[in-house]
Design an enzyme around this catalytic site. Structure first.
Site, PDB file in Angstrom:
ATOM      1  CD  GLU A 138      -5.319  -5.425   1.626  1.00 29.48           C
ATOM      2  OE1 GLU A 138      -5.227  -4.714   2.644  1.00 29.48           O
ATOM      3  OE2 GLU A 138      -4.394  -6.146   1.218  1.00 29.48           O
ATOM      4  CG  ASN A 175      -6.217  -6.657  -5.481  1.00 34.84           C
ATOM      5  OD1 ASN A 175      -6.149  -7.713  -6.109  1.00 34.84           O
ATOM      6  ND2 ASN A 175      -5.206  -6.195  -4.742  1.00 34.84           N
ATOM      7  CG  HIS A 235      -0.389 -12.041  -0.157  1.00 35.62           C
ATOM      8  ND1 HIS A 235       0.812 -11.821  -0.804  1.00 35.62           N
ATOM      9  CD2 HIS A 235      -1.112 -10.909  -0.327  1.00 35.62           C
ATOM     10  CE1 HIS A 235       0.805 -10.608  -1.340  1.00 35.62           C
ATOM     11  NE2 HIS A 235      -0.350 -10.029  -1.074  1.00 35.62           N
ATOM     12  CD  GLU A 241      -1.406  -7.550  -3.611  1.00 36.26           C
ATOM     13  OE1 GLU A 241      -0.971  -7.814  -2.468  1.00 36.26           O
ATOM     14  OE2 GLU A 241      -2.146  -6.574  -3.849  1.00 36.26           O
ATOM     15  CG  ASP A 285       3.544 -13.514  -1.319  1.00 37.68           C
ATOM     16  OD1 ASP A 285       2.451 -13.913  -0.882  1.00 37.68           O
ATOM     17  OD2 ASP A 285       4.031 -12.411  -1.004  1.00 37.68           O
TER      18      ASP A 285
HETATM   19  C1  XIL Z   1       3.018  -4.427   0.560  1.00 39.58           C
HETATM   20  C2  XIL Z   1       4.390  -4.131  -0.018  1.00 39.58           C
HETATM   21  O1  XIL Z   1       4.876  -5.289  -0.631  1.00 39.58           O
HETATM   22  C3  XIL Z   1       5.333  -3.682   1.068  1.00 39.58           C
HETATM   23  O2  XIL Z   1       6.558  -3.227   0.503  1.00 39.58           O
HETATM   24  C4  XIL Z   1       4.713  -2.559   1.891  1.00 39.58           C
HETATM   25  O3  XIL Z   1       5.555  -2.240   2.968  1.00 39.58           O
HETATM   26  C5  XIL Z   1       3.349  -2.963   2.399  1.00 39.58           C
HETATM   27  O4  XIL Z   1       2.530  -3.337   1.299  1.00 39.58           O
HETATM   28  N1  XIL Z   1      -1.700  -6.247  -0.034  1.00 39.58           N
HETATM   29  C6  XIL Z   1      -1.494  -5.280  -0.998  1.00 39.58           C
HETATM   30  C7  XIL Z   1      -0.111  -4.815  -1.297  1.00 39.58           C
HETATM   31  O5  XIL Z   1      -2.447  -4.901  -1.685  1.00 39.58           O
HETATM   32  O6  XIL Z   1      -0.084  -3.466  -1.676  1.00 39.58           O
HETATM   33  C8  XIL Z   1       0.802  -5.030  -0.113  1.00 39.58           C
HETATM   34  O7  XIL Z   1       2.119  -4.674  -0.506  1.00 39.58           O
HETATM   35  C9  XIL Z   1       0.718  -6.452   0.365  1.00 39.58           C
HETATM   36  C10 XIL Z   1      -0.684  -6.787   0.817  1.00 39.58           C
END
Ligand code: XIL
Length: 366
Positions: free
Chosen positions: A180, A223, A260, A288, A290
């Site tokens: 990020e 990432n 996401h 990641e 969802d």
């Molecule tokens: C999130 C986790 O799922 C949570 O449990 C935590 O509180 C915050 O981070 N981008 C990422 C992940 O790279 O590491 C994040 O994970 C979600 C967004």
């Protein structure tokens, strides 16, 4: 959260729905024409058709890919959780346990208990492990944020990378070296962070060079989220970074797209984005995933985009049950709170099977 506008997603959902019905009518013939190596029969209406005789990990493996999940060490005592984890997934990412605030709370003092637990458990069961993450502005201890001297911060960053990567050397298939780093919105530039502000924009290159020597066997990934839509300034910024790295021989092996998504699922250009990154000579991974409300078509579209790109090497969903999700109020995952498979699970499985129904929906969605 970074939901995409719903307009194109709605249209795609409707279209897919129509094609699903069409495929339902053709379903009976598909079953009988299957060969041993062919995909399982089309699953036209995931809610009403029996599950395919497979699992996410096994289905992904048929095309040489992995299917992983985020794992939280605190849930490993939950039998429903671990039963699904071990049945369905062949890759694991520590959800929080490898982050800087979990591994180096104070300078030079490292804690690996929870991360080790996840890694050892996974490897012991034949699952692969993704490393997440080494250099990130978030979940960063205050002492790092307060380091304003460049030589000190450089040494701190390299020591952190070296320590984590050495500990798990040879055990991690891909590491999110930098997470990020790009700003949201239209700038296409790096976001402000202690790393950029103190070390300059070259911190990413320094991190990747350090990472390559720390564990030459791991694929090194950049990432990020909201880099799924090809024309977005943020996507273009990451693309320019990777292109520049490849041109100058800076080590980078993969781009992780977090994915996401809002309820509309991936943008229409998602597969184009994956292909364009891959054409630079890197793998792409969905890291990641969802999706708000987990619409089956949105999951199918996401998975299919990966299946259609040879260098899309794997998919990770960001948790197992809705109740495990960081977005739990949006019910964005593949298993419900009781651990039952949702419709999105069947859509995901059949999208990996490359069944006629999902191909047809795919063709008209782009
Ligand atoms: C999130 C986790 O799922 C949570 O449990 C935590 O509180 C915050 O981070 N981008 C990422 C992940 O790279 O590491 C994040 O994970 C979600 C967004």
């Amino acid at each position: 959260m970074h939901p995409h506008p719903l307009r194109s997603g709605r249209r795609r959902t409707t279209l897919s729905g129509a094609l699903l019905v069409a495929a339902l009518l053709a379903g009976a013939t598909t079953t009988t024409t299957q060969t041993a190596s062919a995909a399982p029969p089309a699953t036209p209406s995931p809610a009403t058709v029996a599950p395919m005789a497979s699992t996410l990990g096994a289905q992904a493996a048929q095309s040489g890919r992995y299917f992983g999940t985020a794992v939280a060490a605190g849930r490993l005592g939950d039998g429903v959780y671990t039963r699904i984890l071990d049945r369905e997934f062949n890759s694991a990412t520590a959800e929080n346990e490898m982050k800087w605030d979990a591994t180096e709370r104070s300078r030079g003092s490292f804690t690996f208990g929870a991360a080790d637990q996840i890694v050892n458990r996974a490897l012991g069961r034949g699952q692969r492990v993704r490393g997440h993450t080494l250099v990130w502005h978030s979940q960063l201890p205050g002492w790092v944020n307060q380091t304003r001297d460049a030589a000190t911060l450089r040494s701190v960053m390299k020591h952190h990378i070296n320590t984590l990567m050495s500990r798990y050397r040879g055990k991690i298939h891909s590491w999110d070296v930098v997470n990020e780093a790009f700003a949201d919105g239209g700038s296409g530039q790096l976001r402000g962070s202690v790393f950029r502000d103190v070390l300059g924009t070259g911190f990413i290159e320094e991190a990747f060079r350090t990472a390559r020597s720390a564990d030459p066997s791991a694929k090194l990934c950049y990432n990020d989220y909201s880099i799924e839509n090809w024309s977005d300034a943020k996507t273009q910024g990451v693309y320019r970074l990777v292109r520049d790295f490849k041109a100058r021989g800076v080590p980078i092996d993969c781009v992780g797209l977090q994915a996401h998504f809002g309820a509309g699922g991936p943008p229409a250009s998602f597969q184009t984005t994956l292909s364009n990154f891959a054409a630079l000579g890197v793998d792409v991974q969905i890291t990641e995933l969802d999706i708000a409300q987990a619409p089956p078509a949105a999951y199918a579209n996401t998975v299919r985009a990966c299946m259609n790109v040879p260098r899309c090497t794997g998919i990770t969903v960001w948790g197992i049950r809705d109740s495990d999700s960081w977005r739990s109020r949006e019910n964005p995952l593949l298993f419900d709170r009781n651990g039952n498979k949702k419709a999105a699970y069947q859509a995901t499985l059949s999208a990996m099977g490359g069944s006629a129904v999902t191909r047809a929906a795919s063709d008209s969605a782009r």
